[in-house]
Design a protein around this motif. Structure first.
Motif, PDB file in Angstrom:
ATOM      1  N   GLU A   1      -8.237   0.824  -1.790  1.00 54.04           N
ATOM      2  CA  GLU A   1      -7.171  -0.037  -2.298  1.00 54.04           C
ATOM      3  C   GLU A   1      -6.639   0.557  -3.595  1.00 54.04           C
ATOM      4  O   GLU A   1      -7.394   0.826  -4.529  1.00 54.04           O
ATOM      5  CB  GLU A   1      -7.695  -1.451  -2.543  1.00 54.04           C
ATOM      6  N   LEU A   2      -5.337   0.757  -3.670  1.00 56.10           N
ATOM      7  CA  LEU A   2      -4.712   1.382  -4.829  1.00 56.10           C
ATOM      8  C   LEU A   2      -4.131   0.328  -5.763  1.00 56.10           C
ATOM      9  O   LEU A   2      -3.862  -0.804  -5.341  1.00 56.10           O
ATOM     10  CB  LEU A   2      -3.595   2.328  -4.381  1.00 56.10           C
TER      11      LEU A   2
ATOM     12  N   SER B   1       2.447   1.709  -3.370  1.00 56.62           N
ATOM     13  CA  SER B   1       1.472   2.204  -4.345  1.00 56.62           C
ATOM     14  C   SER B   1       1.310   3.717  -4.228  1.00 56.62           C
ATOM     15  O   SER B   1       1.206   4.424  -5.235  1.00 56.62           O
ATOM     16  CB  SER B   1       0.117   1.516  -4.133  1.00 56.62           C
ATOM     17  N   VAL B   2       1.295   4.216  -2.988  1.00 56.51           N
ATOM     18  CA  VAL B   2       1.196   5.663  -2.776  1.00 56.51           C
ATOM     19  C   VAL B   2       2.409   6.360  -3.371  1.00 56.51           C
ATOM     20  O   VAL B   2       2.290   7.336  -4.120  1.00 56.51           O
ATOM     21  CB  VAL B   2       1.085   5.989  -1.273  1.00 56.51           C
TER      22      VAL B   2
ATOM     23  N   ALA C   1      -5.646   6.115   0.239  1.00 56.76           N
ATOM     24  CA  ALA C   1      -5.169   4.927   0.947  1.00 56.76           C
ATOM     25  C   ALA C   1      -5.429   5.015   2.445  1.00 56.76           C
ATOM     26  O   ALA C   1      -5.830   4.035   3.074  1.00 56.76           O
ATOM     27  CB  ALA C   1      -3.681   4.727   0.679  1.00 56.76           C
TER      28      ALA C   1
ATOM     29  N   ALA D   1       0.832  -1.210   0.000  1.00 55.89           N
ATOM     30  CA  ALA D   1       0.000   0.000   0.000  1.00 55.89           C
ATOM     31  C   ALA D   1       0.861   1.251   0.000  1.00 55.89           C
ATOM     32  O   ALA D   1       0.579   2.219  -0.723  1.00 55.89           O
ATOM     33  CB  ALA D   1      -0.931  -0.006   1.210  1.00 55.89           C
TER      34      ALA D   1
END
Length: 270
Positions: free
Chosen positions: A219-220, A200-201, A214, A197
Motif C-alpha cells: 500500500e502506497l 499513488s504510483v 504496488a 493506487a
C-alpha cells in the motif's frame, strides 16, 4: 471468468458508456490468434459523392442520436470494405459501425470470410486512430521501461496494479527489455476503487519502484499531485480497452492481453 474483447451492444449502451471489466485472461487470447488485420482499407473518402454521402450520414446519425437521447459526438467517419457500412468514431466512446442510411449502428467485430485466415474489417481502421493517439502521448505521463541495447520495438500496455495478469506480464520485464522491446505503461484502473493506487504510483518520485511495490501488493502513500490516470482510463475506453493488460504496437495494432515474451515477440515480428 473469461472476457471477449468486443461485444455487440444495444445503441442505448452508448448513452451510459462502457463498463469496467476484470483482467484479460490467457484463454481469451487464444480466440484472437486467428484474427489478422484486414486487407488495405484507408477509410478515406476518395470522391466528392463519397464525401457528400459521409456528410449526410453524420447529419442523419446526429438526428437519430438526439431523438434517442444519446449523448454522442461524431468525430470521424470512414468507409469500410463492406458495401454501405461505415466506421464511425465517437468522442469519449468506442467506435461503432453504421449503415449508410444511418438507421442501424452496432459495436463488435465484422469478420471477412473466404481465406484461410479470418480478417477483422475494423482492425486496420482502429489501428490508424490508435497510432495517432499513442504518438500524441507525453513520455512524462507514461511509465517507461527502456529496451536494453537497440530498441527494436515499442509497445503500449494498459495496466493496473491490481490485475494478476499485469503482474504476470511485469515479471517478464527484464526479458522483454533484453529482447529490445521498450514497454510503455498507460494507467488503466479497472474500477473506481483501484484509482488511488494507480495515482499513488504516478505521483511517486520513483515511479518504477512504486509500481513494483504496488503490483506486489504494498500500500502506497496517498497521491499528492495531479496525475493523468483518469485521462488514461478515458483514452482506453475510447479505443475499446475492456480489460488489462491490453497490449498494442506503436502502429496501434492490438496484440492481445497477457502474452509470453516469445509470443509477444512473434506477433511484433509478423
Amino acid at each position: 471468468m473469461t472476457f471477449t474483447r468486443a461485444k455487440i451492444v444495444m445503441a442505448m449502451t452508448l448513452a451510459a458508456g462502457l463498463g469496467l471489466t476484470a483482467c484479460s485472461s490467457n484463454n481469451d487470447e487464444k480466440k484472437q490468434t486467428t484474427l489478422t488485420a484486414s486487407a488495405p482499407a484507408t477509410g478515406e473518402a476518395s470522391t466528392l459523392s463519397e464525401r457528400n454521402a459521409q456528410q449526410r450520414l453524420v447529419k442523419t446519425l446526429e438526428q437519430h442520436f438526439k431523438t434517442a437521447g444519446i449523448q454522442a459526438k461524431i468525430t470521424e467517419v470512414k468507409t469500410t470494405e463492406v458495401p454501405n457500412l461505415y466506421w464511425v468514431s465517437l468522442e469519449g466512446m468506442s467506435a461503432v459501425y453504421a449503415t449508410s442510411d444511418g438507421k442501424y449502428i452496432f459495436q463488435g467485430d465484422v469478420i471477412r470470410l473466404g481465406d484461410k485466415q479470418l480478417h477483422n474489417v475494423g482492425e486496420s481502421l482502429q489501428a490508424g486512430t490508435n497510432k495517432q493517439i499513442f504518438a500524441s502521448l507525453k513520455e512524462q505521463d507514461l511509465l517507461i521501461y527502456k529496451a536494453k541495447g537497440e530498441t527494436k520495438h515499442i509497445i503500449y500496455v494498459f495496466t493496473d496494479v491490481s490485475c494478476p495478469y499485469c503482474h504476470k506480464l511485469h515479471e517478464h520485464m527484464d526479458e522483454l527489455n533484453s529482447q529490445g522491446i521498450e514497454v510503455r505503461y498507460i494507467a488503466w484502473p479497472r474500477g473506481e476503487q483501484f484509482i488511488p493506487a494507480m495515482e499513488s504510483v504516478w505521483c511517486s518520485q520513483d515511479r518504477h519502484a512504486a509500481f513494483d511495490q504496488a503490483i506486489a501488493g504494498a500500500e502506497l502513500p496517498a497521491a499528492s499531485c495531479k496525475t493523468p490516470v483518469r485521462e488514461h482510463y478515458q483514452l482506453g475506453l475510447n479505443i475499446g480497452v475492456n480489460g488489462t493488460p491490453a497490449i498494442y504496437s506503436a502502429d496501434g495494432v492490438y496484440l492481445g492481453g497477457y502474452l509470453s515474451p516469445s509470443e509477444l515477440l512473434k506477433r511484433l515480428n509478423n
